[in-house]
Scaffold this motif. Sequence first.
Motif, PDB file in Angstrom:
ATOM      1  N   LYS A  93       0.836  -1.205   0.000  1.00  0.00           N
ATOM      2  CA  LYS A  93       0.000   0.000   0.000  1.00  0.00           C
ATOM      3  C   LYS A  93       0.870   1.255   0.000  1.00  0.00           C
ATOM      4  CE  LYS A  93      -3.818  -2.310   0.418  1.00  0.00           C
ATOM      5  NZ  LYS A  93      -4.619  -2.570  -0.719  1.00  0.00           N
ATOM      6  N   THR A  94       1.651   1.419  -1.041  1.00  0.00           N
ATOM      7  CA  THR A  94       2.493   2.604  -1.152  1.00  0.00           C
ATOM      8  C   THR A  94       2.496   3.082  -2.599  1.00  0.00           C
ATOM      9  OG1 THR A  94       4.674   3.532  -0.774  1.00  0.00           O
ATOM     10  CG2 THR A  94       4.600   1.243  -1.470  1.00  0.00           C
ATOM     11  N   ASP A  95       2.622   4.376  -2.756  1.00  0.00           N
ATOM     12  CA  ASP A  95       2.702   4.948  -4.094  1.00  0.00           C
ATOM     13  C   ASP A  95       4.146   5.131  -4.554  1.00  0.00           C
ATOM     14  OD1 ASP A  95      -0.024   5.054  -4.377  1.00  0.00           O
ATOM     15  OD2 ASP A  95      -0.179   7.050  -3.489  1.00  0.00           O
ATOM     16  N   ASN A  96       5.083   4.869  -3.665  1.00  0.00           N
ATOM     17  CA  ASN A  96       6.496   5.042  -3.981  1.00  0.00           C
ATOM     18  C   ASN A  96       6.982   3.825  -4.777  1.00  0.00           C
ATOM     19  OD1 ASN A  96       9.178   5.647  -4.098  1.00  0.00           O
ATOM     20  ND2 ASN A  96       9.375   6.129  -1.919  1.00  0.00           N
ATOM     21  N   ILE A  97       7.327   4.053  -6.022  1.00  0.00           N
ATOM     22  CA  ILE A  97       7.762   2.967  -6.899  1.00  0.00           C
ATOM     23  C   ILE A  97       9.107   2.386  -6.457  1.00  0.00           C
ATOM     24  CG2 ILE A  97       8.926   4.445  -8.587  1.00  0.00           C
ATOM     25  CD1 ILE A  97       6.792   1.474  -9.547  1.00  0.00           C
ATOM     26  N   TYR A  98       9.946   3.189  -5.812  1.00  0.00           N
ATOM     27  CA  TYR A  98      11.256   2.711  -5.370  1.00  0.00           C
ATOM     28  C   TYR A  98      11.124   1.698  -4.234  1.00  0.00           C
ATOM     29  CZ  TYR A  98      12.940   6.494  -8.257  1.00  0.00           C
ATOM     30  OH  TYR A  98      13.187   7.323  -9.319  1.00  0.00           O
ATOM     31  N   ILE A  99      10.150   1.878  -3.364  1.00  0.00           N
ATOM     32  CA  ILE A  99       9.918   0.900  -2.303  1.00  0.00           C
ATOM     33  C   ILE A  99       9.424  -0.406  -2.911  1.00  0.00           C
ATOM     34  CG2 ILE A  99       8.466   0.361  -0.300  1.00  0.00           C
ATOM     35  CD1 ILE A  99       8.611   3.327   0.442  1.00  0.00           C
ATOM     36  N   GLN A 100       8.544  -0.320  -3.884  1.00  0.00           N
ATOM     37  CA  GLN A 100       8.046  -1.533  -4.543  1.00  0.00           C
ATOM     38  C   GLN A 100       9.168  -2.266  -5.266  1.00  0.00           C
ATOM     39  OE1 GLN A 100       4.860   0.024  -6.944  1.00  0.00           O
ATOM     40  NE2 GLN A 100       3.336  -0.356  -5.342  1.00  0.00           N
ATOM     41  N   LEU A 101      10.022  -1.528  -5.958  1.00  0.00           N
ATOM     42  CA  LEU A 101      11.163  -2.146  -6.632  1.00  0.00           C
ATOM     43  C   LEU A 101      12.130  -2.773  -5.636  1.00  0.00           C
ATOM     44  CD1 LEU A 101      11.950   0.424  -9.469  1.00  0.00           C
ATOM     45  CD2 LEU A 101      11.121  -1.903  -9.734  1.00  0.00           C
ATOM     46  N   GLY A 102      12.358  -2.097  -4.528  1.00  0.00           N
ATOM     47  CA  GLY A 102      13.257  -2.632  -3.500  1.00  0.00           C
ATOM     48  C   GLY A 102      12.728  -3.920  -2.893  1.00  0.00           C
ATOM     49  N   VAL A 103      11.448  -3.931  -2.558  1.00  0.00           N
ATOM     50  CA  VAL A 103      10.843  -5.148  -1.997  1.00  0.00           C
ATOM     51  C   VAL A 103      10.885  -6.273  -3.029  1.00  0.00           C
ATOM     52  CG1 VAL A 103       8.677  -6.156  -1.171  1.00  0.00           C
ATOM     53  CG2 VAL A 103       9.405  -3.926  -0.328  1.00  0.00           C
TER      54      VAL A 103
END
Length: 132
Positions: A93-103
């Motif tokens: 549940k985040t709009d930050n694409i960098y967090i999604q890529l990191g995970v």
Amino acid sequence: MIWFIITVIITYLIYYLFIIRKYDSKGKRIIKEKHKKKKKVIDEARYPSEVELFIYKYKVDISKVNFRAMLKLIGLVCSIDIAIIVTIVSFLKTDNIYIQLGVGALLVIPVIIISFNILGKVFKKKGLTKHV
């Protein structure tokens, strides 16, 4: 759930079109030449990298296994891995694409190791490995 199944189907079709169709059941690469006059030297690895790593790590005996069936099985496992990672990342549940890529990047290695370990145990149980 429907996105998981769609992701598995799409990634498996891509793997089939670009990898599996190029090999026969013995592991020989199928080369279709359009011009008989020029013979092209193929400077590629003998097998795809995930297949070479699987064969090396789990000591799969190529003479006992149908190579094309093994490619299909590895392709299915890889497509399920990709679908699992995409599904987990999509639930964030985040709009930050960098967090999604990191995970997603952090999940890749453990998911691949676990799934290939399970596949290696299946091959060992069926007796398709070398006894070294």
